[in-house]
Design an enzyme around this catalytic site. Sequence first.
Site, PDB file in Angstrom:
ATOM      1  N   SER A  28      30.064  27.662  43.316  1.00  0.00           N
ATOM      2  CA  SER A  28      31.628  27.654  43.810  1.00  0.00           C
ATOM      3  C   SER A  28      32.018  26.750  44.420  1.00  0.00           C
ATOM      4  O   SER A  28      31.398  26.173  45.431  1.00  0.00           O
ATOM      5  CB  SER A  28      31.738  29.020  44.208  1.00  0.00           C
ATOM      6  OG  SER A  28      31.657  30.045  43.458  1.00  0.00           O
ATOM      7  N   HIS A  59      34.420  28.034  38.192  1.00  0.00           N
ATOM      8  CA  HIS A  59      33.251  27.565  37.346  1.00  0.00           C
ATOM      9  C   HIS A  59      33.704  26.958  36.131  1.00  0.00           C
ATOM     10  O   HIS A  59      34.346  28.047  35.172  1.00  0.00           O
ATOM     11  CB  HIS A  59      32.382  28.566  37.247  1.00  0.00           C
ATOM     12  CG  HIS A  59      31.381  29.288  38.460  1.00  0.00           C
ATOM     13  ND1 HIS A  59      30.484  28.933  38.591  1.00  0.00           N
ATOM     14  CD2 HIS A  59      32.160  29.640  39.602  1.00  0.00           C
ATOM     15  CE1 HIS A  59      30.155  29.214  39.967  1.00  0.00           C
ATOM     16  NE2 HIS A  59      31.114  29.931  40.319  1.00  0.00           N
ATOM     17  N   HIS A  81      26.893  35.500  36.750  1.00  0.00           N
ATOM     18  CA  HIS A  81      26.435  36.282  37.809  1.00  0.00           C
ATOM     19  C   HIS A  81      26.401  37.667  37.322  1.00  0.00           C
ATOM     20  O   HIS A  81      27.075  37.997  36.314  1.00  0.00           O
ATOM     21  CB  HIS A  81      27.587  36.306  38.973  1.00  0.00           C
ATOM     22  CG  HIS A  81      27.730  34.953  39.404  1.00  0.00           C
ATOM     23  ND1 HIS A  81      28.752  34.296  38.811  1.00  0.00           N
ATOM     24  CD2 HIS A  81      27.649  34.330  40.445  1.00  0.00           C
ATOM     25  CE1 HIS A  81      28.849  33.029  39.424  1.00  0.00           C
ATOM     26  NE2 HIS A  81      28.249  33.156  40.493  1.00  0.00           N
ATOM     27  N   TYR A  83      27.495  40.270  38.620  1.00  0.00           N
ATOM     28  CA  TYR A  83      29.017  41.143  38.955  1.00  0.00           C
ATOM     29  C   TYR A  83      29.957  40.810  37.796  1.00  0.00           C
ATOM     30  O   TYR A  83      30.937  41.362  37.853  1.00  0.00           O
ATOM     31  CB  TYR A  83      29.525  40.817  40.218  1.00  0.00           C
ATOM     32  CG  TYR A  83      29.948  39.333  40.343  1.00  0.00           C
ATOM     33  CD1 TYR A  83      30.926  38.846  40.065  1.00  0.00           C
ATOM     34  CD2 TYR A  83      29.196  38.511  41.477  1.00  0.00           C
ATOM     35  CE1 TYR A  83      31.585  37.416  40.235  1.00  0.00           C
ATOM     36  CE2 TYR A  83      29.580  37.231  41.621  1.00  0.00           C
ATOM     37  CZ  TYR A  83      30.682  36.660  41.064  1.00  0.00           C
ATOM     38  OH  TYR A  83      31.007  35.235  41.201  1.00  0.00           O
ATOM     39  N   GLU A  84      29.883  39.780  37.001  1.00  0.00           N
ATOM     40  CA  GLU A  84      30.498  39.714  35.794  1.00  0.00           C
ATOM     41  C   GLU A  84      30.197  40.612  34.624  1.00  0.00           C
ATOM     42  O   GLU A  84      31.023  40.871  33.493  1.00  0.00           O
ATOM     43  CB  GLU A  84      30.485  38.138  35.241  1.00  0.00           C
ATOM     44  CG  GLU A  84      30.950  36.995  36.101  1.00  0.00           C
ATOM     45  CD  GLU A  84      30.367  35.838  35.565  1.00  0.00           C
ATOM     46  OE1 GLU A  84      31.126  35.402  34.754  1.00  0.00           O
ATOM     47  OE2 GLU A  84      29.335  35.065  36.154  1.00  0.00           O
ATOM     48  N   ALA A 111      27.372  28.450  47.016  1.00  0.00           N
ATOM     49  CA  ALA A 111      28.299  28.550  47.843  1.00  0.00           C
ATOM     50  C   ALA A 111      27.845  29.960  48.780  1.00  0.00           C
ATOM     51  O   ALA A 111      27.456  30.940  48.076  1.00  0.00           O
ATOM     52  CB  ALA A 111      29.741  28.957  47.748  1.00  0.00           C
ATOM     53  N   MET A 209      25.920  35.447  46.001  1.00  0.00           N
ATOM     54  CA  MET A 209      25.593  36.512  44.849  1.00  0.00           C
ATOM     55  C   MET A 209      25.003  35.753  43.673  1.00  0.00           C
ATOM     56  O   MET A 209      25.328  36.052  42.554  1.00  0.00           O
ATOM     57  CB  MET A 209      27.037  36.784  44.716  1.00  0.00           C
ATOM     58  CG  MET A 209      27.742  37.563  45.675  1.00  0.00           C
ATOM     59  SD  MET A 209      29.464  37.783  45.168  1.00  0.00           S
ATOM     60  CE  MET A 209      30.228  38.385  46.951  1.00  0.00           C
ATOM     61  N   SER A 210      24.257  34.801  44.094  1.00  0.00           N
ATOM     62  CA  SER A 210      23.695  34.110  42.667  1.00  0.00           C
ATOM     63  C   SER A 210      22.163  33.583  43.078  1.00  0.00           C
ATOM     64  O   SER A 210      21.478  33.810  44.064  1.00  0.00           O
ATOM     65  CB  SER A 210      24.563  32.868  42.437  1.00  0.00           C
ATOM     66  OG  SER A 210      24.497  31.719  43.591  1.00  0.00           O
ATOM     67  N   ASN A 233      31.327  30.096  54.817  1.00  0.00           N
ATOM     68  CA  ASN A 233      32.122  31.052  55.650  1.00  0.00           C
ATOM     69  C   ASN A 233      31.082  31.768  56.761  1.00  0.00           C
ATOM     70  O   ASN A 233      29.832  31.897  56.187  1.00  0.00           O
ATOM     71  CB  ASN A 233      32.924  32.046  55.037  1.00  0.00           C
ATOM     72  CG  ASN A 233      31.964  32.863  53.981  1.00  0.00           C
ATOM     73  OD1 ASN A 233      31.859  32.438  52.766  1.00  0.00           O
ATOM     74  ND2 ASN A 233      31.568  33.875  54.448  1.00  0.00           N
ATOM     75  N   HIS A 245      37.828  34.622  48.293  1.00  0.00           N
ATOM     76  CA  HIS A 245      37.074  33.443  46.990  1.00  0.00           C
ATOM     77  C   HIS A 245      37.877  32.373  47.367  1.00  0.00           C
ATOM     78  O   HIS A 245      37.211  31.320  47.120  1.00  0.00           O
ATOM     79  CB  HIS A 245      37.175  34.177  45.689  1.00  0.00           C
ATOM     80  CG  HIS A 245      36.623  33.369  44.699  1.00  0.00           C
ATOM     81  ND1 HIS A 245      35.155  32.936  44.767  1.00  0.00           N
ATOM     82  CD2 HIS A 245      36.855  32.650  43.710  1.00  0.00           C
ATOM     83  CE1 HIS A 245      34.655  32.232  44.063  1.00  0.00           C
ATOM     84  NE2 HIS A 245      35.846  31.886  43.071  1.00  0.00           N
TER      85      HIS A 245
END
Length: 271
Positions: A28, A59, A81, A83-84, A111, A209-210, A233, A245
Amino acid sequence: MKAYQLSAEYLRNKLSQRKPKVAIILGSGLGSLADAIEDPLIIPYYDIPGFPTATVHGHKGQLVIGTLGNQEVACMQGRFHLYEGISPEVLQIPLRALKLIGCEQVLLTNAAGSLHSEMAPGSLMLIEDHINFTGLNPLTGENDEAIGPRFLDLTQAYDRDMRTSIQRVAKEMKIELHNGVYLWAVGPTFETPAEIRMFRLLGADAIGMSTVPETLVARHCGMKVAAISSITNLGAGMSGNALSHEETLDEGQKAAKLLGDLIVKWLESLL
């Protein structure tokens, strides 16, 4: 023919005389690096048989093949991901296809949120190890021994020689490159402050998350892996600010040039 073999066959037909040896996956806010690739062959994911479609804002969802840092590269501008709603085994397809077209090394970027205040937004962290906190694995299911072993040794998930060479280049460029452990959580929600405190106790230095599923698939099929996190962050509860995000994209873009310069110089250093 399996899905990743269909993907590889399609890509081979597109490549002509191109022979990428290094794969790069951009996280990201980091997609701008692909814009620096010379003589690019751009292939949208939706054109590649078997590839999922990237749905996350930031993306682009395309494979860019060309020259970067004097090396032939295959760059995924956008990733997939869990979560998709993508099943874990589908994550096997892109990396196995890249392996079949000749990629021997993969550099993953992401990220990530920092679990240490001294590793502030804008920092870079070279991943030396990971924690899979999801309980999921893209290698679950029937194993193909022609690709890799049923039980994969992850003692050196992230290749020592690749990490050493990236650290050397960063030092030459006077770039501060942190080293740490990356923890993979499914998302798409950001973590709670209590979870951040727990993850710190577990030994994690950054969270995202990846990356981990791609590492598992790449190592399973014999590719060497290195990974760099762009810190966007501080973890929940560490700064007093709400997470978003949009912040991830903004901070990722700020670090993109620094990370991009490092990647280009590292590619130039390869034999």
